[in-house]
Design an enzyme around this catalytic site. Structure first.
Site: not given
Ligand code: C5P
Length: 241
Positions: A41, A67, A72, A129, A220
């Protein structure tokens, strides 16, 4: 045409959030994860820094979910998508909040691309979120965020989108309302025993699949692991458990 979500393997369902600051780090991570995960992503930060040609480099290693969450007027989104679709990413997304005409314009762009042999599927972001009940009230939405998520998912489904980005906690209700073939891509996934970091409403890989996630986004726990390839393999194994 893209494969049905029912035929995806556990590995294909794993999407790694490539939240690293530079192209060099992103490509090194892609090399380590190539063949072990379904998608990478790529978000706004890296896209703005490195540009479209970098997407091609990445995609030569692992399929890409671009992503960029477009939002717009319909014509602008259509034209932006026409340009992005030349990169033929595996997935792109727009904000459902852009409304029916914008979603339909995005669907038209993606359908034209697929008719010409492209592979891209279109997701709609439901509710960020980061917006809690209070923030939504300030924006004029009364009621629970989950109700708005479901309303936006239905709107995206009606417009012809291929699925939504949502929390795994909402995947089951969306599957019930919009059908199995309408994808649910869910961030906030943490393998058993992993640190939650700043995620609040997490689920394990096995729970998320059970709740109806099509694709699981993990960042992460993989990208910060000492051995990212082994961490990805462990999550695939956990999906199958
Ligand atoms: O490191 P982690 O597993 O928390 O990363 C989750 C990814 O998903 C990040 O790129 C975060 O910005 C994205 N994301 C999220 N919650 C959402 C939408 C996107 O954690 N509702």
């Amino acid at each position: 045409m893209p494969a049905s979500s029912l035929t995806l393997t556990a590995r294909e369902r794993l999407v790694v959030a490539l939240d690293v600051p530079t192209a060099k780090e992103a490509l090194a991570m892609a090399d380590r994860l190539s063949g072990r995960v379904g998608m990478l992503k790529l978000g706004l930060e890296l896209f703005c820094a490195e540009g479209p040609s970098f997407v091609k480099e990445l995609q030569a290693r692992v399929p890409v979910f671009l992503d960029l969450k477009l939002h717009d007027i319909p014509t602008t989104v259509r034209r932006a998508l026409d340009a992005l679709l030349r990169l033929d990413p595996r997935l792109v997304d727009v904000h459902a909040q852009g409304g029916p005409a914008m979603l339909e314009a995005a669907v038209e762009a993606v359908h034209a691309h697929r008719a010409a042999g492209g592979q891209t599927e279109l997701l709609a972001v439901t509710v960020l979120t980061s917006l809690d009940r209070e923030a939504l009230a300030a924006l004029g939405h009364a009621g629970q965020p989950e109700d708005l998520v479901l309303a936006y998912a239905k709107l995206a489904h009606q417009a012809g989108c291929d699925g939504v980005v949502c929390s795994a906690w909402e995947a089951s209700a969306i599957r019930q309302a919009c059908g199995e073939g309408f994808h649910r891509l869910t961030p906030g996934i943490r393998p058993t025993g992993a640190a939650t970091q700043d995620q609040a409403r997490i689920m394990t890989p096995a729970q998320a699949l059970k709740q109806g996630s099509t694709w699981l986004v993990v960042g992460r726990p993989i990208t910060h692991a000492a051995d990212p390839a082994a961490a990805a393999e462990a999550i695939v194994a956990e999906m199958l458990s």
